[in-house]
Design a protein around this motif. Structure first.
Motif, PDB file in Angstrom:
ATOM      1  N   SER A 108     -47.330 -69.069  -1.516  1.00 54.36           N
ATOM      2  CA  SER A 108     -47.068 -70.329  -2.199  1.00 54.36           C
ATOM      3  C   SER A 108     -48.291 -70.974  -2.821  1.00 54.36           C
ATOM      4  O   SER A 108     -48.170 -71.912  -3.588  1.00 54.36           O
ATOM      5  CB  SER A 108     -46.424 -71.321  -1.221  1.00 54.36           C
ATOM      6  OG  SER A 108     -47.359 -71.688  -0.217  1.00 54.36           O
ATOM      7  N   LEU A 115     -40.717 -75.016  -2.472  1.00 54.87           N
ATOM      8  CA  LEU A 115     -40.523 -73.738  -3.153  1.00 54.87           C
ATOM      9  C   LEU A 115     -39.448 -72.949  -2.420  1.00 54.87           C
ATOM     10  O   LEU A 115     -39.390 -72.954  -1.190  1.00 54.87           O
ATOM     11  CB  LEU A 115     -41.819 -72.921  -3.162  1.00 54.87           C
ATOM     12  CG  LEU A 115     -43.109 -73.627  -3.591  1.00 54.87           C
ATOM     13  CD1 LEU A 115     -44.256 -72.623  -3.607  1.00 54.87           C
ATOM     14  CD2 LEU A 115     -42.951 -74.303  -4.934  1.00 54.87           C
ATOM     15  N   LEU A 117     -38.835 -69.424  -3.157  1.00 53.98           N
ATOM     16  CA  LEU A 117     -39.488 -68.125  -3.016  1.00 53.98           C
ATOM     17  C   LEU A 117     -38.513 -66.963  -2.872  1.00 53.98           C
ATOM     18  O   LEU A 117     -38.900 -65.881  -2.442  1.00 53.98           O
ATOM     19  CB  LEU A 117     -40.496 -68.148  -1.854  1.00 53.98           C
ATOM     20  CG  LEU A 117     -41.666 -69.126  -2.053  1.00 53.98           C
ATOM     21  CD1 LEU A 117     -42.528 -69.209  -0.798  1.00 53.98           C
ATOM     22  CD2 LEU A 117     -42.511 -68.732  -3.256  1.00 53.98           C
ATOM     23  N   ASP A 147     -43.548 -69.978  -7.228  1.00 53.18           N
ATOM     24  CA  ASP A 147     -42.101 -69.804  -7.085  1.00 53.18           C
ATOM     25  C   ASP A 147     -41.536 -69.084  -8.303  1.00 53.18           C
ATOM     26  O   ASP A 147     -40.750 -68.137  -8.176  1.00 53.18           O
ATOM     27  CB  ASP A 147     -41.442 -71.169  -6.924  1.00 53.18           C
ATOM     28  CG  ASP A 147     -40.174 -71.132  -6.081  1.00 53.18           C
ATOM     29  OD1 ASP A 147     -39.826 -70.056  -5.564  1.00 53.18           O
ATOM     30  OD2 ASP A 147     -39.548 -72.184  -5.934  1.00 53.18           O
TER      31      ASP A 147
END
Length: 214
Positions: A108, A115, A117, A147
């Motif tokens: 991140s 986020l 992800l 992201d």
């Protein structure tokens, strides 16, 4: 219970009308995910309602509608429009400050936004109320660029037929042109994080390295 979905880490079962059980097969952050989804719902971000959660299980609202991946296979001519939907989901999510309980991740970078992800078409459900984002296992606090870059890494590693590969390139082009975030600095963290994912197959890793030079 009727099994209605199966992912790499969890299975989804139908419960009573309007609810599903999502169960991790080998344990998982079910309670932490539920806490984050409740926080996001409070900001107006589209996530399933959480009814209950423990270490391995979540009882969630059952979302009506296909995943974006299913919709793409039915209507491939809408691929650019779906890329723009992904961009808007990224932008909406990255407007949300990360809560104190959400930890950072090696994928991140630095930053204070929520986020996902793992934001790809199979984790977006197209409901009559609009798109909803599911599967928050990998969520972390960090830099939005990571992201968006992770979405690119995930999709560029997937094995696809030539028509599907072309569609993915169109989808990603629409995503990257529409989002307010420049993904370029995010690859520094996202690419090695994706390559270190134990769920990634050797063939997926090979394709990803060839596509992005990792």
């Amino acid at each position: 219970m009727e099994l209605i979905g199966r992912g790499r880490d969890a299975d989804v079962y139908a419960l009573t009308a309007g609810r599903v059980l999502r169960r991790y097969r080998s344990g998982g952050p079910a309670e932490a995910e539920a806490r984050l989804m409740a926080y996001l719902a409070g900001t107006g971000f589209p996530v399933p309602h959480v009814y209950d959660a423990n270490d391995t299980d979540q009882v969630l609202e059952r979302l009506e509608g296909p995943t974006m991946l299913t919709a793409l296979r039915r209507r491939p001519w809408r691929v650019a429009a779906y890329g723009r939907v992904l961009a808007r989901l990224h932008d909406r999510l990255h407007a949300v400050p990360a809560p104190e309980f959400l930890p950072p991740s090696p994928a991140s970078g630095s930053g204070d936004r929520v986020l996902h992800l793992d934001l790809h078409p199979d984790n977006v459900v197209l409901t009559p109320r609009g798109p909803y984002l599911i599967d928050w296992r990998n969520a972390a606090a960090g830099d939005p660029a990571c992201d968006v870059a992770m979405t690119v890494c995930i999709l560029r590693g997937v094995e696809l037929s030539p028509p599907e590969a072309l569609g993915t390139r169109i989808l990603l082009r629409a995503l990257l042109r529409t989002t307010h975030t420049d993904a370029t600095p995010g690859y520094t963290h996202a690419l090695p994080a994706r390559l270190s994912d134990p769920n990634l197959t050797p063939e997926e890793a090979r394709r990803l390295r060839r596509a992005l030079g990792g």
